[in-house]
Design a protein around this motif. Structure first.
Motif, mmCIF file in Angstrom:
data_model
loop_
_atom_site.group_PDB
_atom_site.id
_atom_site.type_symbol
_atom_site.label_atom_id
_atom_site.label_comp_id
_atom_site.label_asym_id
_atom_site.label_seq_id
_atom_site.Cartn_x
_atom_site.Cartn_y
_atom_site.Cartn_z
ATOM 1 N N GLY A 160 0.815 -1.204 0.000
ATOM 2 C CA GLY A 160 0.000 0.000 0.000
ATOM 3 C C GLY A 160 0.847 1.250 0.000
ATOM 4 O O GLY A 160 2.072 1.201 0.026
ATOM 5 N N PRO A 161 0.191 2.395 -0.020
ATOM 6 C CA PRO A 161 0.914 3.673 -0.038
ATOM 7 C C PRO A 161 1.185 4.168 1.390
ATOM 8 O O PRO A 161 0.408 3.903 2.314
ATOM 9 C CB PRO A 161 -0.084 4.601 -0.732
ATOM 10 C CG PRO A 161 -1.422 4.069 -0.308
ATOM 11 C CD PRO A 161 -1.252 2.571 -0.200
ATOM 12 N N MET A 162 2.268 4.870 1.547
ATOM 13 C CA MET A 162 2.553 5.516 2.837
ATOM 14 C C MET A 162 3.311 6.806 2.567
ATOM 15 O O MET A 162 4.240 6.823 1.755
ATOM 16 C CB MET A 162 3.362 4.616 3.754
ATOM 17 C CG MET A 162 3.568 5.212 5.144
ATOM 18 S SD MET A 162 4.502 4.138 6.262
ATOM 19 C CE MET A 162 3.265 2.915 6.665
ATOM 20 N N LYS A 163 2.894 7.844 3.241
ATOM 21 C CA LYS A 163 3.578 9.131 3.123
ATOM 22 C C LYS A 163 4.596 9.260 4.245
ATOM 23 O O LYS A 163 4.339 8.873 5.386
ATOM 24 C CB LYS A 163 2.593 10.283 3.177
ATOM 25 C CG LYS A 163 1.715 10.344 1.955
ATOM 26 C CD LYS A 163 0.766 11.519 1.999
ATOM 27 C CE LYS A 163 -0.088 11.517 0.736
ATOM 28 N NZ LYS A 163 -1.065 12.602 0.758
ATOM 29 N N VAL A 164 5.746 9.838 3.894
ATOM 30 C CA VAL A 164 6.840 10.061 4.841
ATOM 31 C C VAL A 164 7.190 11.537 4.799
ATOM 32 O O VAL A 164 7.408 12.100 3.713
ATOM 33 C CB VAL A 164 8.071 9.204 4.472
ATOM 34 C CG1 VAL A 164 9.226 9.488 5.418
ATOM 35 C CG2 VAL A 164 7.703 7.720 4.479
ATOM 36 N N TYR A 165 7.252 12.146 5.987
ATOM 37 C CA TYR A 165 7.655 13.550 6.082
ATOM 38 C C TYR A 165 9.122 13.621 6.492
ATOM 39 O O TYR A 165 9.528 13.021 7.483
ATOM 40 C CB TYR A 165 6.788 14.291 7.094
ATOM 41 C CG TYR A 165 7.249 15.711 7.345
ATOM 42 C CD1 TYR A 165 7.333 16.640 6.307
ATOM 43 C CD2 TYR A 165 7.621 16.123 8.610
ATOM 44 C CE1 TYR A 165 7.769 17.927 6.521
ATOM 45 C CE2 TYR A 165 8.041 17.424 8.849
ATOM 46 C CZ TYR A 165 8.122 18.316 7.796
ATOM 47 O OH TYR A 165 8.563 19.610 8.018
ATOM 48 N N TYR A 166 9.902 14.346 5.711
ATOM 49 C CA TYR A 166 11.309 14.600 5.992
ATOM 50 C C TYR A 166 11.404 16.019 6.570
ATOM 51 O O TYR A 166 11.345 16.977 5.810
ATOM 52 C CB TYR A 166 12.129 14.492 4.712
ATOM 53 C CG TYR A 166 12.192 13.104 4.121
ATOM 54 C CD1 TYR A 166 13.236 12.255 4.426
ATOM 55 C CD2 TYR A 166 11.186 12.646 3.278
ATOM 56 C CE1 TYR A 166 13.302 10.975 3.884
ATOM 57 C CE2 TYR A 166 11.229 11.376 2.734
ATOM 58 C CZ TYR A 166 12.290 10.539 3.051
ATOM 59 O OH TYR A 166 12.331 9.289 2.517
ATOM 60 N N PRO A 167 11.518 16.145 7.901
ATOM 61 C CA PRO A 167 11.550 17.501 8.494
ATOM 62 C C PRO A 167 12.848 18.252 8.214
ATOM 63 O O PRO A 167 13.834 17.692 7.875
ATOM 64 C CB PRO A 167 11.374 17.241 9.987
ATOM 65 C CG PRO A 167 11.823 15.835 10.202
ATOM 66 C CD PRO A 167 11.598 15.111 8.895
#
Length: 167
Positions: A160-167
């Motif tokens: 499935g899809p997953m979003k990742v935030y790179y701060p």
């Protein structure tokens, strides 16, 4: 009350009732957009949720995983998660693994082996951030989440899809 008013009220109620029954209720996605992988696997995953969403590198991710085991989950079982660019398995971006028993089973007051039947565990771990990664960017990856027994047999598998935030 006269007959015309009763018929009008009844008609209005009937119209509202038809809207209520024809509008499907949106059921919460118990797999957060994930689906079972193609093929057959002995243990099903029926719930996979995580917070935060999107996940944030450098912070803990908390995952709720539940399902039904028809095969015992033994000590040494691992959960491997792999991210792909453009949802293409040939374009692997990263792969990590966590010990299933140490991350999910023990923090919930249980021990491995986990016997056959329903299971529900919550686990948390740090998503490491490396200095050469992008900053202030959210990226969506195709994800594969697989649970392997100590001999390398796949017990469960989700894509499935997953979003990742790179701060």
């Amino acid at each position: 009350m006269n007959r015309i008013n009763l018929i009008s009220i009844f008609s209005i109620l009937l119209i509202f009732a038809s809207f209520a029954t024809s509008t499907p209720l949106k059921r919460q996605d118990q797999l957060t957009g994930f689906k079972q992988c193609q093929g057959t696997f002995p243990n099903s995953i029926t719930v996979l949720t995580y917070t935060p969403n999107p996940v944030v590198l450098g912070q803990n991710v908390t995952v709720h995983i539940a399902g039904k085991a028809t095969e015992v989950i033994k000590q040494g079982t691992t959960l491997v998660y792999t991210g792909y660019f453009e949802n293409e398995p040939t374009k692997q971006a990263f792969q990590h693994q966590v010990d299933f028993c140490d991350t999910f089973v023990k923090p919930n007051g249980s021990e491995c082996p986990v016997k056959e039947g329903d299971y529900s565990f919550i686990g948390s771990w740090l998503l490491e951030k490396h200095p050469n990664e992008p900053q202030n960017l959210v990226m969506e990856f195709g994800f594969n989440i697989s649970v392997f027994d100590p001999n390398g047999k796949i017990l469960s598998c989700l894509d499935g899809p997953m979003k990742v935030y790179y701060p």
